[in-house]
Design a protein around this motif. Structure first.
Motif, PDB file in Angstrom:
ATOM      1  N   LEU A   3       0.832  -1.201   0.000  1.00  0.00           N
ATOM      2  CA  LEU A   3       0.000   0.000   0.000  1.00  0.00           C
ATOM      3  C   LEU A   3       0.870   1.257   0.000  1.00  0.00           C
ATOM      4  CD1 LEU A   3      -2.692   1.547   0.318  1.00  0.00           C
ATOM      5  CD2 LEU A   3      -2.515   1.137   2.781  1.00  0.00           C
ATOM      6  N   GLU A   4       1.882   1.274   0.845  1.00  0.00           N
ATOM      7  CA  GLU A   4       2.791   2.424   0.896  1.00  0.00           C
ATOM      8  C   GLU A   4       3.472   2.639  -0.453  1.00  0.00           C
ATOM      9  OE1 GLU A   4       3.236   4.523   3.362  1.00  0.00           O
ATOM     10  OE2 GLU A   4       3.306   3.532   5.327  1.00  0.00           O
ATOM     11  N   ASP A   5       3.885   1.535  -1.077  1.00  0.00           N
ATOM     12  CA  ASP A   5       4.561   1.629  -2.370  1.00  0.00           C
ATOM     13  C   ASP A   5       3.629   2.184  -3.447  1.00  0.00           C
ATOM     14  OD1 ASP A   5       6.909   0.913  -4.154  1.00  0.00           O
ATOM     15  OD2 ASP A   5       5.353  -0.320  -5.082  1.00  0.00           O
ATOM     16  N   VAL A   6       2.375   1.699  -3.457  1.00  0.00           N
ATOM     17  CA  VAL A   6       1.406   2.180  -4.442  1.00  0.00           C
ATOM     18  C   VAL A   6       1.122   3.666  -4.228  1.00  0.00           C
ATOM     19  CG1 VAL A   6      -1.018   2.017  -5.158  1.00  0.00           C
ATOM     20  CG2 VAL A   6       0.335  -0.059  -4.875  1.00  0.00           C
ATOM     21  N   LEU A   7       0.972   4.087  -2.972  1.00  0.00           N
ATOM     22  CA  LEU A   7       0.729   5.503  -2.702  1.00  0.00           C
ATOM     23  C   LEU A   7       1.909   6.367  -3.138  1.00  0.00           C
ATOM     24  CD1 LEU A   7      -1.028   5.369   0.783  1.00  0.00           C
ATOM     25  CD2 LEU A   7      -2.040   6.000  -1.408  1.00  0.00           C
ATOM     26  N   GLY A   8       3.105   5.801  -3.088  1.00  0.00           N
ATOM     27  CA  GLY A   8       4.284   6.532  -3.549  1.00  0.00           C
ATOM     28  C   GLY A   8       4.267   6.794  -5.046  1.00  0.00           C
ATOM     29  N   GLY A  51      -0.498  12.918  -6.475  1.00  0.00           N
ATOM     30  CA  GLY A  51      -1.182  13.823  -5.573  1.00  0.00           C
ATOM     31  C   GLY A  51      -2.195  13.133  -4.683  1.00  0.00           C
ATOM     32  N   THR A  52      -3.338  13.759  -4.494  1.00  0.00           N
ATOM     33  CA  THR A  52      -4.352  13.318  -3.545  1.00  0.00           C
ATOM     34  C   THR A  52      -5.041  12.040  -4.003  1.00  0.00           C
ATOM     35  OG1 THR A  52      -4.779  15.602  -2.894  1.00  0.00           O
ATOM     36  CG2 THR A  52      -6.493  13.988  -2.385  1.00  0.00           C
ATOM     37  N   PRO A  73      -6.407 -11.562   6.988  1.00  0.00           N
ATOM     38  CA  PRO A  73      -6.373 -11.779   8.437  1.00  0.00           C
ATOM     39  C   PRO A  73      -7.025 -10.598   9.162  1.00  0.00           C
ATOM     40  CG  PRO A  73      -4.196 -12.115   7.453  1.00  0.00           C
ATOM     41  CD  PRO A  73      -5.049 -11.495   6.400  1.00  0.00           C
ATOM     42  N   ASP A  74      -7.634 -10.883  10.307  1.00  0.00           N
ATOM     43  CA  ASP A  74      -8.191  -9.800  11.123  1.00  0.00           C
ATOM     44  C   ASP A  74      -7.093  -8.790  11.439  1.00  0.00           C
ATOM     45  OD1 ASP A  74     -10.488 -11.246  11.052  1.00  0.00           O
ATOM     46  OD2 ASP A  74     -10.524 -11.754  13.189  1.00  0.00           O
ATOM     47  N   GLY A  75      -7.439  -7.531  11.315  1.00  0.00           N
ATOM     48  CA  GLY A  75      -6.480  -6.476  11.624  1.00  0.00           C
ATOM     49  C   GLY A  75      -5.852  -5.818  10.419  1.00  0.00           C
ATOM     50  N   LEU A  76      -6.041  -6.391   9.228  1.00  0.00           N
ATOM     51  CA  LEU A  76      -5.425  -5.785   8.042  1.00  0.00           C
ATOM     52  C   LEU A  76      -5.904  -4.350   7.838  1.00  0.00           C
ATOM     53  CD1 LEU A  76      -3.697  -6.047   5.412  1.00  0.00           C
ATOM     54  CD2 LEU A  76      -5.846  -6.539   4.257  1.00  0.00           C
ATOM     55  N   PHE A  77      -7.214  -4.128   7.930  1.00  0.00           N
ATOM     56  CA  PHE A  77      -7.721  -2.792   7.648  1.00  0.00           C
ATOM     57  C   PHE A  77      -7.379  -1.812   8.765  1.00  0.00           C
ATOM     58  CE2 PHE A  77     -10.572  -5.414   4.940  1.00  0.00           C
ATOM     59  CZ  PHE A  77     -10.091  -4.942   3.728  1.00  0.00           C
ATOM     60  N   ALA A  78      -7.142  -2.309   9.956  1.00  0.00           N
ATOM     61  CA  ALA A  78      -6.634  -1.436  11.021  1.00  0.00           C
ATOM     62  C   ALA A  78      -5.236  -0.958  10.665  1.00  0.00           C
ATOM     63  CB  ALA A  78      -6.624  -2.170  12.357  1.00  0.00           C
ATOM     64  N   ALA A  79      -4.413  -1.862  10.131  1.00  0.00           N
ATOM     65  CA  ALA A  79      -3.064  -1.480   9.707  1.00  0.00           C
ATOM     66  C   ALA A  79      -3.124  -0.549   8.500  1.00  0.00           C
ATOM     67  CB  ALA A  79      -2.247  -2.732   9.385  1.00  0.00           C
ATOM     68  N   PHE A  80      -4.026  -0.841   7.570  1.00  0.00           N
ATOM     69  CA  PHE A  80      -4.215   0.048   6.427  1.00  0.00           C
ATOM     70  C   PHE A  80      -4.651   1.439   6.893  1.00  0.00           C
ATOM     71  CE2 PHE A  80      -5.171  -2.849   2.485  1.00  0.00           C
ATOM     72  CZ  PHE A  80      -3.864  -3.300   2.521  1.00  0.00           C
ATOM     73  N   ARG A  81      -5.536   1.474   7.894  1.00  0.00           N
ATOM     74  CA  ARG A  81      -6.104   2.746   8.342  1.00  0.00           C
ATOM     75  C   ARG A  81      -5.024   3.697   8.850  1.00  0.00           C
ATOM     76  NH1 ARG A  81     -11.384   4.095   9.876  1.00  0.00           N
ATOM     77  NH2 ARG A  81     -11.554   6.348   9.740  1.00  0.00           N
ATOM     78  N   GLU A  82      -4.004   3.145   9.484  1.00  0.00           N
ATOM     79  CA  GLU A  82      -2.909   3.997   9.964  1.00  0.00           C
ATOM     80  C   GLU A  82      -2.248   4.721   8.799  1.00  0.00           C
ATOM     81  OE1 GLU A  82      -0.160   1.825  12.331  1.00  0.00           O
ATOM     82  OE2 GLU A  82      -1.685   1.080  13.732  1.00  0.00           O
ATOM     83  N   VAL A  83      -2.094   4.024   7.688  1.00  0.00           N
ATOM     84  CA  VAL A  83      -1.498   4.632   6.491  1.00  0.00           C
ATOM     85  C   VAL A  83      -2.475   5.625   5.863  1.00  0.00           C
ATOM     86  CG1 VAL A  83      -0.532   4.181   4.200  1.00  0.00           C
ATOM     87  CG2 VAL A  83      -0.107   2.569   6.083  1.00  0.00           C
ATOM     88  N   LEU A  84      -3.732   5.209   5.729  1.00  0.00           N
ATOM     89  CA  LEU A  84      -4.731   6.074   5.111  1.00  0.00           C
ATOM     90  C   LEU A  84      -4.874   7.386   5.874  1.00  0.00           C
ATOM     91  CD1 LEU A  84      -7.551   3.455   4.348  1.00  0.00           C
ATOM     92  CD2 LEU A  84      -5.756   4.263   2.798  1.00  0.00           C
ATOM     93  N   ASP A  85      -4.909   7.307   7.194  1.00  0.00           N
ATOM     94  CA  ASP A  85      -5.101   8.511   8.011  1.00  0.00           C
ATOM     95  C   ASP A  85      -3.950   9.503   7.832  1.00  0.00           C
ATOM     96  OD1 ASP A  85      -7.514   7.613   8.936  1.00  0.00           O
ATOM     97  OD2 ASP A  85      -6.805   7.062  10.936  1.00  0.00           O
ATOM     98  N   ARG A  86      -2.744   8.991   7.647  1.00  0.00           N
ATOM     99  CA  ARG A  86      -1.606   9.893   7.441  1.00  0.00           C
ATOM    100  C   ARG A  86      -1.771  10.713   6.171  1.00  0.00           C
ATOM    101  NH1 ARG A  86       1.853   5.451   8.651  1.00  0.00           N
ATOM    102  NH2 ARG A  86       2.625   5.471   6.508  1.00  0.00           N
ATOM    103  N   HIS A  87      -2.481  10.155   5.209  1.00  0.00           N
ATOM    104  CA  HIS A  87      -2.666  10.825   3.922  1.00  0.00           C
ATOM    105  C   HIS A  87      -4.049  11.470   3.793  1.00  0.00           C
ATOM    106  CE1 HIS A  87       1.017   9.160   2.011  1.00  0.00           C
ATOM    107  NE2 HIS A  87       0.797   8.136   2.818  1.00  0.00           N
TER     108      HIS A  87
END
Length: 444
Positions: A194-199, A203-204, A223-237
């Protein structure tokens, strides 16, 4: 095929699109249902393990729903959103509370496709960007916009798009480059992807749209928790999270009322879409979003049929029945028994690669002798199950996964009956393939 079905099939082919799929080599007409059973035009009775594509959520001909529909139809059938509607407001209030989204607003549509379309409109308007993140192997509907964010090529008939869609890993646990990793390793690899794709984004980025359990994709899930981990990245952006709950909502997975709650550390999504089961066959879809997001449209908008008094009455009665009879708990208990019964039945069958699922949302992935996906095995099993008096569905990117999603009121005896029928169907498919059995058309 009987003469009655054959004649209707000929008429269907003469006026319907070629791409409109029908189940079975000899399609059947379902004329009525009761509880977890349906009957075809020839009087054959079937145990329904697919519910009109996860839509008959409580039961066929549920008295509480049919009574609510009849009473409302006797008063007024249609008004549109130009007028106040008590049933619409009452159902919106209940859904807003159940959604877990703070300061929630609800907009009703007539389908899951339209709900996801509206969610994408909200996200792109709010973020002023047409860049969307989606998961590989996903399915979000059949409209131009939802096809554009569908990661399952079998259901994406055009490469034209109103969006720049960026696809990320995470929807399929058992296949792909991260399949051999531990759950923690899988999540870490998907976050890195996800981080690589966002790179690489320009822009937005407006939003990530994702099914907690991929429906058409074959009932796969991370696995349970994937979207919680994704959310940390999404929120930064500042990227919005749209949870597509069209198939996973209303307690079908048993453990949770919404699929996103398996990733509860993330908190609720910014936008939630729903449809299918809430209407128990009536055409209801909708979007729940934070007021800030929902109110971001700068132009007039209404819905002619979304929030219809009749469908809202059905939704209220259906939701009330679901909650008062703890059908989520029933999905957890009976679904747990069913999946274990199916795993035991599949243990000695080489064609079964995996039995997976949660609650009453179960997938059986089938393969050939070389371990490759076998859409032929799935098509054969679909036919054999019908001959055993059992209706099931089919999906997966290769069309090789059986989809099992009965009404949530399924009884233990019916689960046992369905499991026995499906075991017999799978064994017959195993024999057919070993003997080089009859060819079947590959239908969904």
């Amino acid at each position: 095929m009987t003469d009655r079905h054959r004649a209707l099939h000929a008429r269907h082919r003469a006026v319907m699109p070629d791409w409109l799929s029908l189940s079975y080599d000899e399609p059947i007409e379902l004329t009525h249902g009761e509880g977890r059973h349906v009957w075809d035009a020839e009087g054959n009775r079937y145990l329904d393990f697919f519910g009109g594509i996860l839509t008959t959520m409580t039961a066929h001909a549920l008295p509480e729903v049919t009574k609510a529909v009849a009473e409302q139809a006797g008063r007024i059938v249609h008004t549109s959103t130009l007028y106040l509607s008590r049933p619409m407001v009452e159902l919106a209030e209940r859904i807003a509370t159940l959604s877990g989204i703070p300061d929630a607003r609800v907009f009703f549509t007539t389908s899951g496709t339209e709900a996801n379309d509206a969610a994408l409109l909200l996200a792109t308007a709010h973020r002023r960007s047409n860049q969307i993140l989606a998961l590989r192997n996903s399915y979000h509907g059949r409209s131009f916009s939802t096809v554009a964010v569908t990661g399952n090529t079998a259901w994406s008939p055009t490469s034209l798009s109103p969006f720049q869609t960026l696809y990320v890993h995470g929807g399929v646990r058992g296949h792909g480059p991260y399949a051999a990793l531990s759950d923690a390793g899988f999540i870490a690899a998907c976050v890195a992807d996800l981080e690589d794709v966002l790179g690489q984004a320009q822009g937005t980025v407006a939003a990530l749209i994702a099914e907690p359990v991929q429906g058409v994709g074959g009932f796969t899930s991370p696995p349970d928790g994937l979207f919680a981990a994704f959310r940390e990245v999404l929120d930064r952006h500042g990227i919005l999270w749209i949870s597509d709950e069209v198939q996973t909502g209303w307690g079908r997975t048993g453990e949770h009322f919404w699929g996103w709650q398996a990733h509860a550390a993330a908190g609720p999504p910014d936008v939630l879409t729903f449809a299918k089961g809430i209407g128990n066959g009536m055409s209801i879809g909708g979007v729940v979003a934070r007021a800030e997001v929902m109110n971001s449209l700068g132009a007039n908008s209404i819905s002619t049929f979304g929030g219809s008094p009749v469908t809202m009455a059905a939704g209220l009665a259906n939701l009330t029945y679901l909650l008062e009879h703890d059908l989520q708990g029933n999905a957890r208990r009976v679904g747990g028994l069913l999946i274990e019964r199916l795993r035991a039945a599949a243990a000695g069958l080489p064609i079964v690669h995996e039995v997976r699922g949660r609650g009453l949302m179960i997938g059986i992935e089938l393969v050939d002798a070389d371990g490759a996906p076998s859409p032929r095995a799935a098509a054969l099993t679909l036919e054999h199950a019908r001959e055993q008096g059992l209706l099931i569905g089919k999906g997966g990117r290769a069309g090789n996964t059986l989809r099992i999603a009965p009404p949530l009121s399924l009884a233990v005896t019916e689960a046992e009956e369905g499991a026995a029928a499906l075991e017999a169907a799978l064994r017959r498919t195993q024999q057919d393939l070993a003997a080089g059995g009859p060819e079947r058309k590959d239908r969904p």
